[in-house]
Design a protein around this motif. Structure first.
Motif: not given
Length: 379
Positions: A111-119, A353-362
């Motif tokens: 739990p000390q590790v966080q999952i970040l991203g998009q989608g 920074t930035g922003q993803f589009g509707p289908e963006g994934h990271r």
């Protein structure tokens, strides 16, 4: 350029440090052949990595997309023998009124590790029903860009900050950030918002860094003396305190409109747990002074001439920070699959920074751990 000594290696079986060309900070790390997992570095090579992080402030270890969360945690923890727990991953971090409430999900087994991203990332590391959201300036800045500006490829720095709870717990020494799935190729133009209309280009959703040492060195003699004799008082439960407010267009601090959560409406707090930290932190390896402040979370400044309350404190800090808003002072990391970035959290400021589009994934993993001791300024 940095005046610190460059670390050199003579064989292929020792850790190599390659400073980024043309920059005052930043380096690429090549692991020795025996340590494909960086947690396995021997004492000598880890000492080289430790020095590199403190001297170059941001280092990149490529090719580690399969790094296990436990390995990332153990590596992060190794930088600070005093660390006492997982910063931020508590009930308060997920408080419904916190500005951080949607910025990640914990890895169940570590739990000390966080999952970040998009989608969506359902089932990743055992985390079910995971909908990741990349934070953007649209919901945080007082005056976001127009839809047309964003359609034309423009964006902003989201929030310049130091990773820290800034209440009760001491700031982490380092943060490790792993790029697991990082689509590249799409470009963005970041508006510096320094009044000149200048932009800086990078891959979409690059991570931006500014050296606190460069920031201190750029101050006038009068400003340096002010910084060296000033204590920053952070708000109680700062991320809940600032939640109703909105940020300046450069992401350095908040606009003062008396929108902050009233102190009596915050979760229970104690004065003894409020963080009072020096405005300047001394690098324990190089001895350099770093201007280190989380401008969005400040509450007051205790100066040699008296206390500055919220609005004045924000104006003062904004004036010191905005001097760094130039192309030459900012390192933008364009993410590649497998990049492990380690940054000296007590020596740089960073921003999404930035922003993803509707289908963006990271997909990314982040780890930082509260220290057992606050940073200090050694005059």
């Amino acid at each position: 350029m940095s005046t610190t000594a460059t670390i050199t290696q003579t064989t292929a079986d020792t850790l190599r440090v390659e400073p980024l060309p043309g920059r005052s900070f930043g380096a690429r790390i090549i692991l020795p052949s025996y340590a494909r997992d960086p947690k396995d570095l021997n004492e000598e090579d880890f000492a080289s990595l430790y020095r590199a992080v403190h001297e170059h402030l941001v280092v990149v270890l490529p090719g580690l997309a399969d790094l296990d969360p436990t390995s990332q945690y153990l590596l992060t923890k190794r930088f600070d023998p005093t660390c006492e727990g997982a910063y931020g991953h508590t009930k308060e971090f997920r408080h419904q009124k916190s500005v951080l409430r949607r910025d990640g999900s914990s890895v169940p087994k570590q739990p000390q590790v966080q999952i970040l991203g998009q989608g969506r990332a359902d089932g990743h590391e055992g985390a079910e029903s995971l909908e990741l959201r990349h934070p953007t300036h649209m919901s945080f800045h007082k005056e976001p860009l127009s839809e047309q500006e964003m359609a034309d490829g423009y964006t902003r720095f989201y929030r310049w900050h130091i990773d820290s709870a800034l209440y009760e717990l001491a700031p982490p020494v380092v943060t490790t950030l792993l790029g697991i799935d990082c689509p590249s190729g799409e470009r963005q133009k970041i508006k510096l918002d320094g009044g000149s209309g200048e932009t800086i280009e990078s891959d979409v959703a690059a991570t931006a860094f500014i050296s606190g040492a460069d920031a201190f060195d750029a101050l006038s003699d009068e400003e340096k003396q002010f910084a060296l004799t000033t204590t920053v008082v952070y708000a109680p439960h700062p991320y809940i305190f600032i939640s109703p407010a909105r940020a300046t267009s450069d992401g350095f601090t908040m606009v003062s409109e008396n929108l902050e959560t009233p102190l009596e409406e915050l979760p229970e707090w104690e004065d003894s747990k409020i963080k009072r930290l020096p405005l300047v932190w001394t690098n324990p390896v190089t001895g350099r002074h770093h201007l280190q402040v989380h401008g969005c979370c400040i509450w007051k400044l205790e100066t040699a001439k008296g206390t500055q309350e919220l609005a004045q404190a924000r104006e003062t800090i904004h004036g010191l920070m905005k001097q760094q808003l130039t192309k030459e002072r900012i390192y933008l990391h364009d993410w590649q699959k497998g990049d492990l970035v380690i940054f000296f959290n007590r020596g740089v400021w960073h921003s999404v920074t930035g922003q993803f589009g509707p289908e963006g994934h990271r997909l990314m993993h982040q780890c930082n751990i509260a220290s057992g001791a606050d940073p200090v300024c050694v005059n």
